[in-house]
Write an enzyme that holds these catalytic residues in place. Structure first.
Site, PDB file in Angstrom:
ATOM      1  N   VAL A  40      -0.448   5.522   4.074  1.00  0.00           N
ATOM      2  CA  VAL A  40      -1.391   5.976   3.255  1.00  0.00           C
ATOM      3  C   VAL A  40      -2.917   5.848   3.680  1.00  0.00           C
ATOM      4  CG1 VAL A  40      -2.383   6.199   0.798  1.00  0.00           C
ATOM      5  CG2 VAL A  40       0.024   6.133   1.062  1.00  0.00           C
ATOM      6  N   CYS A  41      -3.441   6.956   3.773  1.00  0.00           N
ATOM      7  CA  CYS A  41      -4.960   6.817   4.070  1.00  0.00           C
ATOM      8  C   CYS A  41      -5.647   7.852   3.118  1.00  0.00           C
ATOM      9  CB  CYS A  41      -5.262   7.025   5.406  1.00  0.00           C
ATOM     10  SG  CYS A  41      -5.165   8.831   5.995  1.00  0.00           S
ATOM     11  N   HIS A  42      -6.964   8.285   3.437  1.00  0.00           N
ATOM     12  CA  HIS A  42      -7.642   9.303   2.428  1.00  0.00           C
ATOM     13  C   HIS A  42      -6.978  10.643   2.688  1.00  0.00           C
ATOM     14  CE1 HIS A  42     -11.871  10.966   1.311  1.00  0.00           C
ATOM     15  NE2 HIS A  42     -10.819  11.229   0.332  1.00  0.00           N
TER      16      HIS A  42
END
Length: 107
Positions: A63-65
């Site tokens: 997960v990231c932005h």
């Protein structure tokens, strides 16, 4: 590596699979603003130093932005022999818009 939407990842989380891990690869300041509950935070730049903290047989949702950095990390994890990698398409931004409507957002 597989791409999954926020809704698909939520279904996986709800299955209570003990071999499922959420790996958040954003910077500390981003993680401090918002994150998916229960996620493991290892910033992208520190991942190689902590790669032994991860189980190669676990399903890892990266997960990231917005899903771009996490896709890069997912490909690197596959290069290191990890088999079950999922990228959260749209990242925590999409998660906040579709799953956790109370989650803080940032630009």
């Amino acid at each position: 590596m597989h791409e999954k939407t926020a809704s698909e990842v939520k279904l996986l989380l709800d299955s209570n699979d003990e071999r499922l891990m959420i790996l958040d690869v954003r910077e500390q300041w981003e993680y401090d603003i918002c994150h998916i509950e229960g996620s493991l935070h290892i910033p992208m730049g520190q991942l190689l130093n902590k790669i032994d903290d991860l189980e190669k047989n676990d399903t890892i949702v990266v997960v990231c932005h917005h899903g771009i950095r996490s896709r890069i990390v997912g490909k690197h994890l596959e290069d290191y022999g990890f088999k079950n990698i999922i990228n959260l398409t749209g990242g925590v931004d999409r998660w906040a818009k579709e799953i956790d409507l109370n989650m803080k957002k940032y630009v």
